[in-house]
Design a protein around this motif. Structure first.
Motif, PDB file in Angstrom:
ATOM      1  N   ARG A 150       0.848  -1.195   0.000  1.00  0.00           N
ATOM      2  CA  ARG A 150       0.000   0.000   0.000  1.00  0.00           C
ATOM      3  C   ARG A 150       0.880   1.240   0.000  1.00  0.00           C
ATOM      4  O   ARG A 150       1.897   1.290   0.670  1.00  0.00           O
ATOM      5  CB  ARG A 150      -0.894   0.022   1.229  1.00  0.00           C
ATOM      6  CG  ARG A 150      -1.965  -1.057   1.205  1.00  0.00           C
ATOM      7  CD  ARG A 150      -2.783  -1.025   2.451  1.00  0.00           C
ATOM      8  NE  ARG A 150      -1.935  -1.444   3.562  1.00  0.00           N
ATOM      9  CZ  ARG A 150      -2.011  -0.953   4.781  1.00  0.00           C
ATOM     10  NH1 ARG A 150      -2.898  -0.054   5.080  1.00  0.00           N
ATOM     11  NH2 ARG A 150      -1.202  -1.380   5.724  1.00  0.00           N
ATOM     12  N   ASP A 187      -2.316   6.107  -1.798  1.00  0.00           N
ATOM     13  CA  ASP A 187      -3.545   5.382  -2.116  1.00  0.00           C
ATOM     14  C   ASP A 187      -4.816   6.000  -1.525  1.00  0.00           C
ATOM     15  O   ASP A 187      -5.840   6.026  -2.206  1.00  0.00           O
ATOM     16  CB  ASP A 187      -3.433   3.915  -1.702  1.00  0.00           C
ATOM     17  CG  ASP A 187      -2.529   3.127  -2.638  1.00  0.00           C
ATOM     18  OD1 ASP A 187      -2.256   3.611  -3.763  1.00  0.00           O
ATOM     19  OD2 ASP A 187      -2.095   2.033  -2.249  1.00  0.00           O
ATOM     20  N   HIS A 198      -5.581   8.937  -1.386  1.00  0.00           N
ATOM     21  CA  HIS A 198      -5.889  10.144  -2.151  1.00  0.00           C
ATOM     22  C   HIS A 198      -6.036   9.844  -3.647  1.00  0.00           C
ATOM     23  O   HIS A 198      -5.971  10.752  -4.469  1.00  0.00           O
ATOM     24  CB  HIS A 198      -4.775  11.176  -1.954  1.00  0.00           C
ATOM     25  CG  HIS A 198      -4.477  11.467  -0.522  1.00  0.00           C
ATOM     26  ND1 HIS A 198      -5.316  12.191   0.279  1.00  0.00           N
ATOM     27  CD2 HIS A 198      -3.439  11.088   0.267  1.00  0.00           C
ATOM     28  CE1 HIS A 198      -4.799  12.259   1.497  1.00  0.00           C
ATOM     29  NE2 HIS A 198      -3.666  11.600   1.506  1.00  0.00           N
ATOM     30  N   THR A 199      -6.259   8.586  -3.990  1.00  0.00           N
ATOM     31  CA  THR A 199      -6.286   8.168  -5.394  1.00  0.00           C
ATOM     32  C   THR A 199      -7.300   8.963  -6.215  1.00  0.00           C
ATOM     33  O   THR A 199      -6.966   9.463  -7.299  1.00  0.00           O
ATOM     34  CB  THR A 199      -6.593   6.661  -5.496  1.00  0.00           C
ATOM     35  OG1 THR A 199      -5.563   5.942  -4.839  1.00  0.00           O
ATOM     36  CG2 THR A 199      -6.681   6.215  -6.929  1.00  0.00           C
ATOM     37  N   LEU A 235      -6.045  11.390  -9.249  1.00  0.00           N
ATOM     38  CA  LEU A 235      -6.396  11.079 -10.633  1.00  0.00           C
ATOM     39  C   LEU A 235      -7.254  12.189 -11.255  1.00  0.00           C
ATOM     40  O   LEU A 235      -7.107  12.504 -12.436  1.00  0.00           O
ATOM     41  CB  LEU A 235      -7.114   9.736 -10.715  1.00  0.00           C
ATOM     42  CG  LEU A 235      -6.221   8.513 -10.466  1.00  0.00           C
ATOM     43  CD1 LEU A 235      -7.053   7.238 -10.487  1.00  0.00           C
ATOM     44  CD2 LEU A 235      -5.090   8.448 -11.460  1.00  0.00           C
ATOM     45  N   TRP A 284       4.023   6.241  -8.776  1.00  0.00           N
ATOM     46  CA  TRP A 284       2.674   5.879  -8.338  1.00  0.00           C
ATOM     47  C   TRP A 284       1.666   6.208  -9.433  1.00  0.00           C
ATOM     48  O   TRP A 284       0.777   5.409  -9.721  1.00  0.00           O
ATOM     49  CB  TRP A 284       2.324   6.637  -7.052  1.00  0.00           C
ATOM     50  CG  TRP A 284       0.948   6.339  -6.559  1.00  0.00           C
ATOM     51  CD1 TRP A 284       0.561   5.345  -5.727  1.00  0.00           C
ATOM     52  CD2 TRP A 284      -0.251   7.035  -6.926  1.00  0.00           C
ATOM     53  NE1 TRP A 284      -0.800   5.380  -5.541  1.00  0.00           N
ATOM     54  CE2 TRP A 284      -1.315   6.403  -6.260  1.00  0.00           C
ATOM     55  CE3 TRP A 284      -0.517   8.127  -7.734  1.00  0.00           C
ATOM     56  CZ2 TRP A 284      -2.636   6.838  -6.385  1.00  0.00           C
ATOM     57  CZ3 TRP A 284      -1.821   8.556  -7.868  1.00  0.00           C
ATOM     58  CH2 TRP A 284      -2.868   7.914  -7.197  1.00  0.00           C
ATOM     59  N   LEU A 285       1.822   7.372 -10.043  1.00  0.00           N
ATOM     60  CA  LEU A 285       0.899   7.795 -11.081  1.00  0.00           C
ATOM     61  C   LEU A 285       0.978   6.862 -12.289  1.00  0.00           C
ATOM     62  O   LEU A 285      -0.051   6.429 -12.813  1.00  0.00           O
ATOM     63  CB  LEU A 285       1.206   9.235 -11.496  1.00  0.00           C
ATOM     64  CG  LEU A 285       0.258   9.892 -12.471  1.00  0.00           C
ATOM     65  CD1 LEU A 285      -1.156   9.944 -11.903  1.00  0.00           C
ATOM     66  CD2 LEU A 285       0.746  11.292 -12.798  1.00  0.00           C
ATOM     67  N   THR A 332      -0.648   3.541 -11.338  1.00  0.00           N
ATOM     68  CA  THR A 332      -2.095   3.668 -11.172  1.00  0.00           C
ATOM     69  C   THR A 332      -2.788   3.867 -12.523  1.00  0.00           C
ATOM     70  O   THR A 332      -3.854   3.287 -12.770  1.00  0.00           O
ATOM     71  CB  THR A 332      -2.430   4.836 -10.227  1.00  0.00           C
ATOM     72  OG1 THR A 332      -1.720   4.635  -8.997  1.00  0.00           O
ATOM     73  CG2 THR A 332      -3.905   4.914  -9.929  1.00  0.00           C
ATOM     74  N   ARG A 368      -5.477   1.433 -14.198  1.00  0.00           N
ATOM     75  CA  ARG A 368      -6.780   1.941 -14.625  1.00  0.00           C
ATOM     76  C   ARG A 368      -7.064   1.550 -16.073  1.00  0.00           C
ATOM     77  O   ARG A 368      -8.183   1.167 -16.414  1.00  0.00           O
ATOM     78  CB  ARG A 368      -6.823   3.459 -14.456  1.00  0.00           C
ATOM     79  CG  ARG A 368      -8.153   4.079 -14.830  1.00  0.00           C
ATOM     80  CD  ARG A 368      -8.303   5.489 -14.381  1.00  0.00           C
ATOM     81  NE  ARG A 368      -7.530   6.404 -15.216  1.00  0.00           N
ATOM     82  CZ  ARG A 368      -7.629   7.727 -15.159  1.00  0.00           C
ATOM     83  NH1 ARG A 368      -8.437   8.309 -14.305  1.00  0.00           N
ATOM     84  NH2 ARG A 368      -6.892   8.489 -15.926  1.00  0.00           N
TER      85      ARG A 368
END
Length: 87
Positions: free
Chosen positions: A28, A32, A34-35, A39, A72-73, A76, A80
């Motif tokens: 984790r 996470d 604040h995903t 985004l 992280w971006l 993620t 997605r």
């Protein structure tokens, strides 16, 4: 009841070792929670540097490196895209 200094010392050292351990996040990220906001900001055109500054502002006050936000971006966004592709 007698005092056993060896047992007390062992107990103190064990407690100190537990306090010294770093938290293990088990995959984790601190980002996470604040995903959704991250985004949404990215979709609106924010750069990783913008996201880093947003995370550092109150009430979040989360200090992370630029590379952490960028990795992280990327992870993620890839996740997605794969989630949207399987639907």
């Amino acid at each position: 009841m007698s005092f056993d200094p060896h047992a007390e010392l062992a107990q103190l050292r064990h407690a100190q070792a537990i306090r010294r351990r770093r938290p293990y996040w088990r995959g984790r990220s601190q980002l996470d929670p604040h995903t959704a906001e991250l985004l949404a900001l990215h979709d609106a055109g924010a750069t990783p540097a913008d996201l880093q500054r947003w995370l550092a502002t109150p009430p979040r006050r989360l200090r992370v490196a630029h590379s952490t936000v960028a990795r992280w971006l990327r992870r993620t966004l890839t996740q997605r895209q794969t989630d949207q592709g399987t639907r």
